[in-house]
Design a protein around this motif. Sequence first.
Motif, PDB file in Angstrom:
ATOM      1  N   UNK A 142      15.635  -2.940   0.855  1.00  0.00           N
ATOM      2  CA  UNK A 142      14.582  -2.224   0.266  1.00  0.00           C
ATOM      3  C   UNK A 142      14.595  -2.700  -1.193  1.00  0.00           C
ATOM      4  N   UNK A 143      15.105  -2.148  -2.205  1.00  0.00           N
ATOM      5  CA  UNK A 143      14.928  -2.481  -3.500  1.00  0.00           C
ATOM      6  C   UNK A 143      15.915  -1.908  -4.549  1.00  0.00           C
ATOM      7  N   UNK A 144      15.922  -2.404  -5.625  1.00  0.00           N
ATOM      8  CA  UNK A 144      16.728  -1.557  -6.652  1.00  0.00           C
ATOM      9  C   UNK A 144      15.713  -1.666  -7.961  1.00  0.00           C
ATOM     10  N   UNK A 145      15.322  -0.442  -8.540  1.00  0.00           N
ATOM     11  CA  UNK A 145      14.778  -0.589  -9.698  1.00  0.00           C
ATOM     12  C   UNK A 145      15.447   0.173 -10.723  1.00  0.00           C
ATOM     13  N   UNK A 146      15.937  -0.302 -11.899  1.00  0.00           N
ATOM     14  CA  UNK A 146      16.546   0.447 -12.916  1.00  0.00           C
ATOM     15  C   UNK A 146      15.840   0.587 -14.452  1.00  0.00           C
ATOM     16  N   UNK A 147      16.129   1.465 -14.883  1.00  0.00           N
ATOM     17  CA  UNK A 147      15.555   1.842 -16.400  1.00  0.00           C
ATOM     18  C   UNK A 147      16.616   2.424 -17.194  1.00  0.00           C
ATOM     19  N   UNK A 148      16.745   1.748 -18.423  1.00  0.00           N
ATOM     20  CA  UNK A 148      17.765   2.162 -19.269  1.00  0.00           C
ATOM     21  C   UNK A 148      17.305   2.656 -20.511  1.00  0.00           C
ATOM     22  N   UNK A 149      15.973   2.963 -20.625  1.00  0.00           N
ATOM     23  CA  UNK A 149      15.506   3.498 -21.895  1.00  0.00           C
ATOM     24  C   UNK A 149      14.665   2.616 -22.696  1.00  0.00           C
ATOM     25  N   UNK A 150      14.701   1.306 -22.455  1.00  0.00           N
ATOM     26  CA  UNK A 150      13.885   0.408 -23.004  1.00  0.00           C
ATOM     27  C   UNK A 150      13.372  -0.822 -22.094  1.00  0.00           C
ATOM     28  N   UNK A 151      14.227  -1.023 -20.876  1.00  0.00           N
ATOM     29  CA  UNK A 151      13.851  -2.114 -20.004  1.00  0.00           C
ATOM     30  C   UNK A 151      13.797  -1.605 -18.675  1.00  0.00           C
ATOM     31  N   UNK A 152      12.933  -2.145 -17.926  1.00  0.00           N
ATOM     32  CA  UNK A 152      12.563  -1.780 -16.564  1.00  0.00           C
ATOM     33  C   UNK A 152      12.965  -3.099 -15.749  1.00  0.00           C
ATOM     34  N   UNK A 153      13.944  -3.040 -14.729  1.00  0.00           N
ATOM     35  CA  UNK A 153      14.405  -4.208 -14.103  1.00  0.00           C
ATOM     36  C   UNK A 153      14.316  -3.966 -12.665  1.00  0.00           C
ATOM     37  N   UNK A 154      13.864  -4.946 -11.747  1.00  0.00           N
ATOM     38  CA  UNK A 154      13.739  -4.781 -10.536  1.00  0.00           C
ATOM     39  C   UNK A 154      14.288  -6.300  -9.686  1.00  0.00           C
ATOM     40  N   UNK A 155      14.652  -6.082  -8.433  1.00  0.00           N
ATOM     41  CA  UNK A 155      14.818  -7.209  -7.655  1.00  0.00           C
ATOM     42  C   UNK A 155      13.573  -7.727  -7.113  1.00  0.00           C
ATOM     43  N   UNK A 156      13.551  -8.584  -6.475  1.00  0.00           N
ATOM     44  CA  UNK A 156      12.196  -9.383  -5.871  1.00  0.00           C
ATOM     45  C   UNK A 156      11.989  -9.277  -4.328  1.00  0.00           C
ATOM     46  N   UNK A 157      13.061  -8.427  -3.615  1.00  0.00           N
ATOM     47  CA  UNK A 157      13.036  -8.655  -2.274  1.00  0.00           C
ATOM     48  C   UNK A 157      12.305  -7.878  -1.348  1.00  0.00           C
ATOM     49  N   UNK A 158      11.675  -8.101  -0.469  1.00  0.00           N
ATOM     50  CA  UNK A 158      10.794  -7.438   0.442  1.00  0.00           C
ATOM     51  C   UNK A 158      11.202  -7.930   1.829  1.00  0.00           C
ATOM     52  N   UNK A 159      10.912  -6.998   2.781  1.00  0.00           N
ATOM     53  CA  UNK A 159      11.322  -7.763   3.870  1.00  0.00           C
ATOM     54  C   UNK A 159      10.311  -7.352   5.091  1.00  0.00           C
ATOM     55  N   UNK A 160      10.132  -8.039   6.156  1.00  0.00           N
ATOM     56  CA  UNK A 160       9.368  -7.642   7.411  1.00  0.00           C
ATOM     57  C   UNK A 160      10.170  -8.097   8.516  1.00  0.00           C
ATOM     58  N   UNK A 161      10.842  -7.065   9.200  1.00  0.00           N
ATOM     59  CA  UNK A 161      11.834  -7.438  10.243  1.00  0.00           C
ATOM     60  C   UNK A 161      13.075  -7.758   9.542  1.00  0.00           C
ATOM     61  N   UNK A 162      13.407  -9.005  10.017  1.00  0.00           N
ATOM     62  CA  UNK A 162      14.856  -9.749   9.563  1.00  0.00           C
ATOM     63  C   UNK A 162      14.239 -10.681   8.735  1.00  0.00           C
ATOM     64  N   UNK A 163      13.112 -10.946   8.241  1.00  0.00           N
ATOM     65  CA  UNK A 163      12.662 -11.872   7.296  1.00  0.00           C
ATOM     66  C   UNK A 163      12.522 -11.260   6.167  1.00  0.00           C
ATOM     67  N   UNK A 164      13.012 -11.954   4.842  1.00  0.00           N
ATOM     68  CA  UNK A 164      12.695 -11.512   3.512  1.00  0.00           C
ATOM     69  C   UNK A 164      12.183 -12.333   2.739  1.00  0.00           C
ATOM     70  N   UNK A 165      11.144 -12.028   1.767  1.00  0.00           N
ATOM     71  CA  UNK A 165      10.157 -12.682   1.019  1.00  0.00           C
ATOM     72  C   UNK A 165      10.493 -12.355  -0.287  1.00  0.00           C
ATOM     73  N   UNK A 166       9.866 -12.823  -1.281  1.00  0.00           N
ATOM     74  CA  UNK A 166      10.065 -12.417  -2.741  1.00  0.00           C
ATOM     75  C   UNK A 166       8.685 -11.938  -3.294  1.00  0.00           C
ATOM     76  N   UNK A 167       8.602 -11.065  -4.117  1.00  0.00           N
ATOM     77  CA  UNK A 167       7.453 -10.202  -4.592  1.00  0.00           C
ATOM     78  C   UNK A 167       7.878  -9.534  -6.097  1.00  0.00           C
TER      79      UNK A 167
END
Length: 155
Positions: A1-26
């Motif tokens: 799935x994903x992790x998106x975090x906000x600390x009051x000044x910065x928004x950070x997110x991983x880049x992993x997406x998946x389709x079945x068992x294959x992962x891609x970056x976005x």
Amino acid sequence: MTTIAWDGTTLAADRRISSGTTTYSTTKIRRTSDGRLIGATGDFGVCTQMLDWLDKGGDRPQCQDSERWASALEGMPDGTCWMHNRDSRWPVEDGFVAIGSGRDYAMAVMALGHPAEKAVEIAARFDPGTGNGMDTLSLAATAEAEPEDGIKLVA
């Protein structure tokens, strides 16, 4: 799935997406023309619609149902944050928040005083749905200080 975090000044997110068992970056986060920082997690097609809606206005995405959904964070220029989920929106009254499959790890890291970037980094170590690098956007950054697309890649 994903992790998106906000600390009051910065928004950070991983880049992993998946389709079945294959992962891609976005890229899952954006800076809007009026300076808001937005990011979404969930079904990627619905995430794209949610981000477009938050970025450009218009009608809220209608394709969310029990099978296809998205949640989003919206960091405002004044440091406040709004959470969007299906058909609701509410202010986050805490100093930090995270969404996605790695949110519990990220919340614990930020509760210990670390920034959003570190929260996503640690979440990626433990959550199989989080990974493939990271993007960050900061309210404090100026257009001159960030790359042209506003995204800083962290391995």
